[in-house]
Write an enzyme that holds these catalytic residues in place. Structure first.
Site, PDB file in Angstrom:
ATOM      1  N   ASN A 125       0.863  -1.191   0.000  1.00 31.33           N
ATOM      2  CA  ASN A 125       0.000   0.000   0.000  1.00 31.33           C
ATOM      3  C   ASN A 125       0.897   1.239   0.000  1.00 31.33           C
ATOM      4  O   ASN A 125       1.506   1.569   1.013  1.00 31.33           O
ATOM      5  CB  ASN A 125      -0.886  -0.030   1.257  1.00 31.33           C
ATOM      6  CG  ASN A 125      -1.669   1.259   1.443  1.00 31.33           C
ATOM      7  OD1 ASN A 125      -1.845   2.038   0.499  1.00 31.33           O
ATOM      8  ND2 ASN A 125      -2.146   1.486   2.657  1.00 31.33           N
ATOM      9  N   TRP A 126       0.923   1.919  -1.132  1.00 33.54           N
ATOM     10  CA  TRP A 126       1.798   3.097  -1.238  1.00 33.54           C
ATOM     11  C   TRP A 126       1.216   4.341  -0.602  1.00 33.54           C
ATOM     12  O   TRP A 126       1.887   5.369  -0.500  1.00 33.54           O
ATOM     13  CB  TRP A 126       2.072   3.406  -2.713  1.00 33.54           C
ATOM     14  CG  TRP A 126       2.988   2.438  -3.381  1.00 33.54           C
ATOM     15  CD1 TRP A 126       3.561   1.315  -2.837  1.00 33.54           C
ATOM     16  CD2 TRP A 126       3.452   2.514  -4.725  1.00 33.54           C
ATOM     17  NE1 TRP A 126       4.346   0.696  -3.774  1.00 33.54           N
ATOM     18  CE2 TRP A 126       4.289   1.409  -4.945  1.00 33.54           C
ATOM     19  CE3 TRP A 126       3.225   3.409  -5.774  1.00 33.54           C
ATOM     20  CZ2 TRP A 126       4.913   1.179  -6.176  1.00 33.54           C
ATOM     21  CZ3 TRP A 126       3.840   3.180  -6.991  1.00 33.54           C
ATOM     22  CH2 TRP A 126       4.681   2.081  -7.180  1.00 33.54           C
ATOM     23  N   LYS A 127      -0.056   4.300  -0.247  1.00 34.20           N
ATOM     24  CA  LYS A 127      -0.729   5.491   0.297  1.00 34.20           C
ATOM     25  C   LYS A 127      -0.548   6.667  -0.687  1.00 34.20           C
ATOM     26  O   LYS A 127      -0.531   6.449  -1.888  1.00 34.20           O
ATOM     27  CB  LYS A 127      -0.197   5.816   1.687  1.00 34.20           C
ATOM     28  CG  LYS A 127      -0.095   4.568   2.572  1.00 34.20           C
ATOM     29  CD  LYS A 127       0.206   4.859   3.990  1.00 34.20           C
ATOM     30  CE  LYS A 127       0.461   3.546   4.721  1.00 34.20           C
ATOM     31  NZ  LYS A 127       0.276   3.641   6.137  1.00 34.20           N
TER      32      LYS A 127
ATOM     33  N   HIS B 240      -9.299   0.904   5.147  1.00 35.43           N
ATOM     34  CA  HIS B 240      -7.993   1.121   5.793  1.00 35.43           C
ATOM     35  C   HIS B 240      -8.190   2.055   6.989  1.00 35.43           C
ATOM     36  O   HIS B 240      -9.000   2.980   6.936  1.00 35.43           O
ATOM     37  CB  HIS B 240      -7.006   1.725   4.792  1.00 35.43           C
ATOM     38  CG  HIS B 240      -5.608   1.738   5.309  1.00 35.43           C
ATOM     39  ND1 HIS B 240      -5.154   2.696   6.171  1.00 35.43           N
ATOM     40  CD2 HIS B 240      -4.565   0.886   5.100  1.00 35.43           C
ATOM     41  CE1 HIS B 240      -3.882   2.442   6.478  1.00 35.43           C
ATOM     42  NE2 HIS B 240      -3.510   1.344   5.837  1.00 35.43           N
TER      43      HIS B 240
ATOM     44  N   GLU C  77      -4.931  -5.252  10.755  1.00 36.23           N
ATOM     45  CA  GLU C  77      -3.935  -4.204  10.925  1.00 36.23           C
ATOM     46  C   GLU C  77      -4.196  -3.449  12.228  1.00 36.23           C
ATOM     47  O   GLU C  77      -5.027  -2.519  12.252  1.00 36.23           O
ATOM     48  CB  GLU C  77      -4.013  -3.220   9.765  1.00 36.23           C
ATOM     49  CG  GLU C  77      -3.728  -3.839   8.409  1.00 36.23           C
ATOM     50  CD  GLU C  77      -3.185  -2.810   7.437  1.00 36.23           C
ATOM     51  OE1 GLU C  77      -2.102  -3.023   6.909  1.00 36.23           O
ATOM     52  OE2 GLU C  77      -3.843  -1.781   7.222  1.00 36.23           O
TER      53      GLU C  77
ATOM     54  N   GLY D  59       2.943  -1.209   4.244  1.00 40.19           N
ATOM     55  CA  GLY D  59       2.888   0.206   3.893  1.00 40.19           C
ATOM     56  C   GLY D  59       4.279   0.732   3.589  1.00 40.19           C
ATOM     57  O   GLY D  59       4.816   0.562   2.490  1.00 40.19           O
ATOM     58  N   GLY D  60       4.900   1.344   4.593  1.00 41.27           N
ATOM     59  CA  GLY D  60       6.185   2.019   4.417  1.00 41.27           C
ATOM     60  C   GLY D  60       7.237   1.201   3.671  1.00 41.27           C
ATOM     61  O   GLY D  60       7.877   1.711   2.740  1.00 41.27           O
TER      62      GLY D  60
HETATM   63  C1  PEP Z   1      -0.551   0.041   5.965  1.00 41.30           C
HETATM   64  O1  PEP Z   1      -0.613   1.210   5.619  1.00 41.30           O
HETATM   65  O2  PEP Z   1      -1.459  -0.736   5.642  1.00 41.30           O
HETATM   66  C2  PEP Z   1       0.584  -0.389   6.772  1.00 41.30           C
HETATM   67  C3  PEP Z   1       0.539  -1.588   7.287  1.00 41.30           C
HETATM   68  O3  PEP Z   1       1.604   0.524   6.941  1.00 41.30           O
HETATM   69  P1  PEP Z   1       3.057   0.230   7.575  1.00 41.30           P
HETATM   70  O4  PEP Z   1       3.567  -1.064   6.962  1.00 41.30           O
HETATM   71  O5  PEP Z   1       3.891   1.407   7.190  1.00 41.30           O
HETATM   72  O6  PEP Z   1       2.876   0.071   9.038  1.00 41.30           O
END
Ligand code: PEP
Length: 252
Positions: free
Chosen positions: A9-11, A95, A167, A233-234
Site C-alpha cells: 500500500n503506497w498510500k 484502511h 492491521e 505500507g512504508g
Molecule cells: C498500511 O498502511 O497498511 C501499513 C501496514 O503501513 P506500515 O507497513 O507502514 O505500518
C-alpha cells in the site's frame, strides 16, 4: 491451500514517473516468483501506467479506495467500474487511515465491499483495534464486530473471495509491529468468525497481517498457521525491501 499474498500500500506516495521506475525494478527482482500473489496499490493517478507496465506479469495492481455507487454526482470519487476499466483487480477497503481521517464507517465499508465484488474486484478489507482499545482488552471484540459488519448481507460464495487484513492501528507506520503470536491469535479468531458466517467457504479466505512489516520481521509472521501474507505500507515504497519481503514469504 491458500496462496500467500504480499500487498504493498503506497498510500499518497509516488508520481507516475517514480511509480514506473519502481515497477521496472520490482519486476526484475520477482520475475521468478510464482508462489506468492503480489499486489501493488499505487495512488489513483499512477494506476493506468502501472496496469500497463505489469500486464502479463506476476504483479497485480489495486486501488486504495472506491465509491460504492456506479456513477453520478459524487465529486472526487471513483467507482468500481472505473477501476476495472483501468485494469485493477483489487481494492483496499476500510484502511484505518480512511476510517480515521475520512469518516469511513463499518456501513460504508460494507457498501464498498458489495460494489467491489459486483464488479469483479477483490476487496482487501482492513480491520484492527486502536491502542486504547487494545489496552482495555477489547481487541477481539472490536475486530469481530468490524468483520461481521463488513460482510453483512454478502453471500457465502462472495465472502470466500475476500482478502482480510488485520492491521492493529497502533502498529501502522509506527515501527511497532504486533508479535507474531498475537497476530496469529487475532487472525485465527477472524477465521472462526468468518467460518461461523460462511461455513467451510471461509477456509479459502486469505487473512493478512499489516503493521510495520519489514524484511526482518516477515519471516515470523509468515510461519504462523493462519497468517497468509502481509499488507505492507512504508516498506513497500522501496522495491528492494518489498522484493525482499516477497522472497522471504515464499515456500509456505
Ligand atoms: C498500511 O498502511 O497498511 C501499513 C501496514 O503501513 P506500515 O507497513 O507502514 O505500518
Amino acid at each position: 491451500m491458500r496462496k500467500t499474498v504480499i500487498a504493498g500500500n503506497w498510500k499518497m506516495n509516488k508520481t507516475i514517473k517514480q511509480a514506473v521506475e519502481y515497477i521496472e525494478e520490482l519486476k526484475s527482482r520477482v520475475s521468478d516468483v510464482d508462489d506468492v500473489e503480489i499486489v501493488v496499490f499505487p495512488p489513483f493517478t499512477a494506476l493506468l501506467e502501472m496496469c500497463i507496465a505489469t500486464d502479463k506479469t506476476n504483479i497485480s495492481i489495486g486501488a486504495q479506495n472506491l465509491h460504492w455507487e456506479k456513477s453520478g454526482a459524487f465529486t472526487g470519487e471513483i467507482s468500481a467500474e472505473m477501476l476495472r476499466e483501468v485494469g485493477c483487480g483489487y481494492v483496499i477497503i476500510g484502511h484505518s487511515e480512511r476510517r480515521q481521517y475520512f469518516g469511513e464507517t463499518d456501513e460504508s465499508v460494507n457498501k464498498k465491499i458489495k460494489a467491489a465484488l459486483k464488479h469483479g474486484l477483490i476487496p482487501v478489507v482492513c480491520v484492527g483495534e486502536t491502542l486504547p482499545q487494545r489496552e482495555e482488552g477489547l481487541t477481539e471484540q472490536i475486530v469481530e464486530a468490524q468483520v461481521k459488519r463488513a460482510v453483512d448481507g454478502i453471500a457465502q460464495d462472495d465472502i470466500a473471495k475476500l482478502i482480510v487484513a488485520y492491521e492493529p492501528v497502533w502498529a501502522i507506520g509506527t515501527g511497532k509491529n504486533a508479535s507474531s503470536d498475537d497476530a496469529q491469535q487475532v487472525i485465527a479468531n477472524i477465521r472462526d468468525v468468518l467460518k461461523s458466517i460462511a461455513g467451510d467457504k471461509a477456509d479459502s479466505i486469505r487473512i493478512l497481517y499489516g503493521g510495520s512489516v519489514k524484511p526482518d520481521n516477515i519471516g515470523g509472521f509468515i510461519k504462523e498457521q493462519d497468517i497468509d501474507g502481509a499488507l505492507v505500507g512504508g516498506a513497500s515504497l522501496n522495491p528492494l525491501d518489498f522484493s525482499e519481503i516477497i522472497t522471504r514469504s515464499r515456500g509456505k
